[in-house]
Design an enzyme around this catalytic site. Structure first.
Site, short mmCIF file in Angstrom:
data_model
loop_
_atom_site.label_atom_id
_atom_site.label_comp_id
_atom_site.label_asym_id
_atom_site.label_seq_id
_atom_site.Cartn_x
_atom_site.Cartn_y
_atom_site.Cartn_z
N HIS A 64 30.85 45.04 44.54
CA HIS A 64 30.96 45.36 45.96
C HIS A 64 32.39 45.26 46.46
CE1 HIS A 64 26.61 45.58 47.36
NE2 HIS A 64 26.55 45.44 46.05
N ASP A 65 33.22 44.51 45.77
CA ASP A 65 34.65 44.49 46.10
C ASP A 65 35.32 45.76 45.60
OD1 ASP A 65 37.20 43.57 46.91
OD2 ASP A 65 37.57 42.73 44.92
N ASP A 275 20.31 41.28 30.34
CA ASP A 275 19.98 41.96 29.09
C ASP A 275 19.49 43.38 29.38
OD1 ASP A 275 17.45 41.62 30.14
OD2 ASP A 275 16.76 40.20 28.61
#
Length: 326
Positions: A64-65, A275
């Site tokens: 999100h950055d 995973d």
């Protein structure tokens, strides 16, 4: 302005990465010759030991950055001269974003030796390493610069939405070229695998519970279990609860209601592991978001879902050239 770092984002949020091991111990006690990264690692290990939700939060935080202004730490800002307090933290698409206190704690340890943008990248890498049991690990260099621009509107305009259809997703990932690199459909599928961990708010998947002619397919028993746990009517009373992204991480009672048997599906039943379980779940219609399921509507993307389901994360890899793009 820092540009999107493809090595950070694409390797971090995938089940398939270039494994490059630094000199060190096992993943549970890995250390680095670089003193800054070593301090970051120790703080991440401590935070995750105290609160298991921190690991997925740090993985989400770097995406999100980086997806807005590039990997510049702008997601951390509380106030800017241009947007006041209406920063990325307050974007609708950033609902539930967390892990800020861990970044603050690390910054106190390392001081001015490293940027906040580097801390976000290092911390997310270490969280992915721990969550995957040492199977997802990659080296990172420092040198990112902290940004001073942070806008909620920009975050909502750039971050992919859980209600996107396939064309919107594909175009969103291709548009990342303006921030450093265009992502392929295969990389879109790889990055989506991060939904094997973390949680989601009801508002992000309510459309999957309501049915109707425009709804996307979802397993009926999984849908019923979700409606039982988080009925959409809760939103009308101001409640917006969360559930695990992954049915594997749900309670035994929920899994019984949803007819979810991880072992029978070939999924590691251990909860909270990063995973390839996301791909198993997607192919039996047991994923939360519309933006997850729609990967099956494109022939190429669907073929990559099958590949990821068959492959184990330590062997099914996308190999990048190792260069960082700023």
């Amino acid at each position: 302005m820092a540009k999107l770092n493809a090595t950070v984002v694409a390797a971090l949020l995938s089940l398939s990465v270039l494994l490059a091991f630094l000199a060190g111990q096992s993943f549970a006690g890995r250390y680095y010759y670089d003193k800054v990264q070593d301090k970051v690692r120790k703080e991440v290990e401590k935070a995750m030991a105290n609160n298991p939700t921190i690991g997925p939060a740090l993985v989400r935080l770097v995406f999100h950055d980086c997806w807005v202004n590039g990997c510049d730490g702008s997601v951390l800002l509380d106030r800017t001269p241009t947007d006041g307090t209406n920063t990325e933290k307050n974007a609708t698409n950033n609902i539930g974003l967390a892990g800020f206190e861990v970044i603050d704690a690390i910054k106190q340890k390392v001081g001015t030796d490293v940027s906040c943008a580097d801390i976000v990248a290092f911390a997310a890498r270490d969280a992915a390493d721990i969550l995957s049991g040492g199977k997802i690990f990659y080296t990172l260099r420092g040198g990112r610069k902290d940004g001073v621009v942070s806008s909620a509107a920009a975050a909502d305009a750039n971050l992919p939405h859980p209600n996107f259809d396939f064309d919107q997703l594909r175009d969103n990932f291709a548009a990342a070229s303006s921030r450093g690199r265009s992502f392929t459909v295969e990389e879109l599928v790889v990055l989506s695998g991060a939904h094997s961990i973390g949680v989601a708010h009801l508002s992000s998947y309510q459309d999957r519970l309501l049915g109707g002619p425009d709804s996307t397919p979802i397993d009926s028993r999984y849908q019923a279990a979700l409606n039982k746990t988080t009925p959409p009517a809760l939103l009308e009373s101001g409640q917006n609860p969360t559930v695990p992204n992954n049915a594997r991480d749900e309670t035994d009672a929920f899994q019984e209601d949803a007819a979810y048997d991880a072992v029978a599906m070939g999924v590691n039943p251990r909860r909270g592991v990063l995973d390839n379980s996301y791909y198993h779940n997607n192919l039996v219609n047991k994923v939360l978001f519309k933006s997850d399921w729609v990967l099956r509507t494109d022939g190429f993307a669907a073929s990559k879902l099958l590949e990821r389901r068959r492959g184990s994360p330590e062997f099914a890899r996308i190999t990048y050239d190792g260069r960082q793009r700023f």
